[in-house]
Design a protein around this motif. Structure first.
Motif, short mmCIF file in Angstrom:
data_model
loop_
_atom_site.label_atom_id
_atom_site.label_comp_id
_atom_site.label_asym_id
_atom_site.label_seq_id
_atom_site.Cartn_x
_atom_site.Cartn_y
_atom_site.Cartn_z
N LEU A 1 4.10 -1.97 -2.04
CA LEU A 1 2.45 -2.38 -2.09
C LEU A 1 1.65 -1.46 -1.40
O LEU A 1 0.61 -1.01 -1.79
CB LEU A 1 2.57 -3.92 -1.47
N CYS B 1 1.16 1.74 -3.39
CA CYS B 1 0.17 1.46 -4.49
C CYS B 1 -1.35 1.48 -3.86
O CYS B 1 -2.22 1.89 -4.47
CB CYS B 1 0.63 0.21 -5.21
N LEU B 2 -1.59 0.64 -2.71
CA LEU B 2 -2.64 0.78 -2.08
C LEU B 2 -3.20 1.98 -1.59
O LEU B 2 -4.27 2.26 -1.83
CB LEU B 2 -2.60 -0.36 -0.87
N ASN C 1 -2.63 5.00 -2.97
CA ASN C 1 -2.71 5.66 -4.04
C ASN C 1 -4.05 5.31 -4.89
O ASN C 1 -4.81 6.19 -5.61
CB ASN C 1 -1.64 5.56 -5.02
N ASN C 2 -4.65 4.14 -4.68
CA ASN C 2 -5.79 3.61 -5.42
C ASN C 2 -6.96 3.32 -4.30
O ASN C 2 -7.80 2.55 -4.47
CB ASN C 2 -5.39 2.19 -6.04
N GLN D 1 -7.49 -3.78 -4.58
CA GLN D 1 -6.45 -4.59 -4.64
C GLN D 1 -6.18 -4.81 -6.26
O GLN D 1 -5.10 -5.40 -6.45
CB GLN D 1 -6.96 -5.96 -4.01
N CYS E 1 -3.23 -3.23 -8.07
CA CYS E 1 -2.08 -3.43 -7.44
C CYS E 1 -1.72 -4.92 -7.49
O CYS E 1 -0.94 -5.25 -6.54
CB CYS E 1 -2.06 -2.99 -6.04
N SER E 2 -2.19 -5.53 -8.51
CA SER E 2 -2.14 -7.14 -8.54
C SER E 2 -0.44 -7.49 -8.63
O SER E 2 -0.29 -8.29 -8.13
CB SER E 2 -2.90 -7.72 -9.48
N LYS E 3 0.09 -6.50 -9.73
CA LYS E 3 1.41 -6.84 -9.73
C LYS E 3 2.30 -6.72 -8.54
O LYS E 3 3.18 -7.39 -8.15
CB LYS E 3 2.07 -5.80 -10.97
N GLU E 4 2.29 -5.63 -7.59
CA GLU E 4 2.89 -5.60 -6.45
C GLU E 4 2.60 -6.56 -5.52
O GLU E 4 3.26 -7.01 -4.68
CB GLU E 4 2.42 -4.27 -5.78
#
Length: 121
Positions: free
Chosen positions: A55, A58-59, A61-62, A66, A69-72
């Protein structure tokens, strides 16, 4: 004339070995107590470490948005929910003194239940 005196000298230790074995003198009777204290039973609560690291990566990197990264986020929340329910069930079993077959780490309450069931004397 001796060239290497340390090599020819017999080595002595600081304390000689006793000639007779020392007998054990039991001042108090050697036996187990009836109970176990619960002082050392605290463990650290580390859960869902892999999901949390995925998570955070992903955060980062983006740019901490949020939505991508909803899947994580959902996988982390699911893991934490499973962990809390299992921890609550384990705590209830420990309070009741129920023993789980095959469990390697027993709490002090579970050990006290075993000691009451199988006394040493």
């Amino acid at each position: 004339m001796r060239l290497f005196p340390p090599l020819s000298v017999k080595r002595y230790h600081a304390r000689p070995k006793p000639k007779e074995p020392v007998a054990l003198k039991a001042i108090i009777p050697i036996s187990l107590k009836e109970r176990v204290s619960g002082k050392g039973g605290k463990v650290s609560d580390v859960c869902c470490l892999y999901e949390m690291s995925v998570l955070f990566s992903c955060l980062t990197n983006n740019d901490y948005q949020q939505t991508p990264c909803s899947k994580e986020i959902q996988s982390f929340q699911k893991c934490y929910k499973v962990y809390t329910t299992e921890k609550a069930q384990k705590f209830d079993r420990e309070l009741k003194g129920l023993l789980t077959p095959g469990e390697k780490n027993l709490t002090s309450m579970q050990l006290n239940t075993l000691l009451k069931r199988y006394p040493s004397a």
